[in-house]
Write a protein that holds these residues in place. Sequence first.
Motif, mmCIF file in Angstrom:
data_model
loop_
_atom_site.group_PDB
_atom_site.id
_atom_site.type_symbol
_atom_site.label_atom_id
_atom_site.label_comp_id
_atom_site.label_asym_id
_atom_site.label_seq_id
_atom_site.Cartn_x
_atom_site.Cartn_y
_atom_site.Cartn_z
ATOM 1 N N ARG A 85 0.794 -0.983 0.014
ATOM 2 C CA ARG A 85 0.030 -0.032 -0.054
ATOM 3 C C ARG A 85 0.721 1.183 -0.045
ATOM 4 O O ARG A 85 1.923 1.241 0.685
ATOM 5 C CB ARG A 85 -0.877 0.057 1.225
ATOM 6 N N TYR A 86 0.339 2.332 -0.655
ATOM 7 C CA TYR A 86 1.307 3.316 -0.704
ATOM 8 C C TYR A 86 0.240 4.514 -1.017
ATOM 9 O O TYR A 86 -0.705 4.373 -1.886
ATOM 10 C CB TYR A 86 2.300 3.306 -1.877
ATOM 11 N N SER A 87 0.617 5.684 -0.503
ATOM 12 C CA SER A 87 -0.178 6.911 -0.826
ATOM 13 C C SER A 87 0.533 7.446 -2.112
ATOM 14 O O SER A 87 1.616 7.141 -2.723
ATOM 15 C CB SER A 87 -0.035 7.955 0.004
ATOM 16 N N ILE A 88 -0.224 8.347 -2.952
ATOM 17 C CA ILE A 88 0.226 8.843 -4.183
ATOM 18 C C ILE A 88 1.543 9.810 -3.864
ATOM 19 O O ILE A 88 2.457 9.858 -4.841
ATOM 20 C CB ILE A 88 -0.719 9.641 -4.953
ATOM 21 N N PHE A 89 1.485 10.483 -2.770
ATOM 22 C CA PHE A 89 2.734 11.245 -2.342
ATOM 23 C C PHE A 89 3.867 10.466 -2.257
ATOM 24 O O PHE A 89 4.938 10.987 -2.595
ATOM 25 C CB PHE A 89 2.276 12.185 -1.252
#
Length: 277
Positions: A85-89
């Motif tokens: 999982r990763y945020s776009i930032f």
Amino acid sequence: MYIIDFENIDVAYDNIDSYKDRDIDSNYKENIVLKDINLKIEEGSHWAILGANGSGKSTLLKLILSEIHPRATKEFKKEIMGLKRYSIFELKKYLGVITNDLHNYFLQNASYMSGFEVVLSGYYSSIGIFTHQDFTSSQISKVFEVMNFLDIINLKDKKVSAMSTGELRKCLIARALIHTPKAFILDEPTVGLDIKSQINFIKMLKKLSKTTSIILVTHHLEEIFEEIDNVALIYNKTIYKSGKKDEILTSENLSEIFDTKISIKKKNERYFIEEIL
Ligand SMILES: Nc1ncnc2c1ncn2[C@@H]1O[C@H](COP(=O)(O)OP(=O)(O)OP(=O)(O)O)[C@@H](O)[C@H]1O
């Protein structure tokens, strides 16, 4: 470490039209665009992802950017830089993603920005520079550093509205380079460039490839420059073949994926279509 580690992924778009006309049957509710996607791209390697119009290249990009998600109907693996999982930032620290959508967005919404501001805006991933944003002197130095590295310091005061297609695209690459990403994904980056600008742009990518992985998404064989040593072909809704460039880029494989009998040739480490049979 893998930049991209995808196993067994299916992707579908909602397909309202196709089930409206039929009895409600779950098979028709979704339009499977990619199936059984297996793709492993190692840090430091350079890749081209090649496919015909409509084969699913943009969909694969949306999958990487988590704008769409794998179908949950079977086990799959989807990791970017080892992260599930990763945020776009967070993603932007690892991946510089350059699409025509981003280019058009800047054209429409940031025509007043200078080249310097476009690059600086990479720190906050913003469209525009705002008074509440603080920049340290080392951040400002980095802007000059990346603009010098890409040979675009002459664009620092030029407004987006006055830039050519190639100039704006280079500024967007510099903007992503602010984060020192491990890889660049470029979606058909030479669209709209004339021959000289194309050659110039590819030269810049070659320079970039010395420090960063390049993943070039394209339907132009000629764009695959020498440093790109791996190719994945998208066809029949899947990664049809992938591996070392010399084994994958054959007349037979390309005739299959472009549905046209062609003969390709290699000269000075570059491939081109020699003949349409
Ligand atoms: N939002 C959407 N809803 C439904 N189907 C879509 C959507 N976007 C794309 N598709 C379908 O998914 C398939 C793959 O499209 P995609 O845009 O990923 O291909 P592409 O390889 O990027 O094409 P091109 O080279 O023309 O840009 C096509 O059949 C397209 O019609």
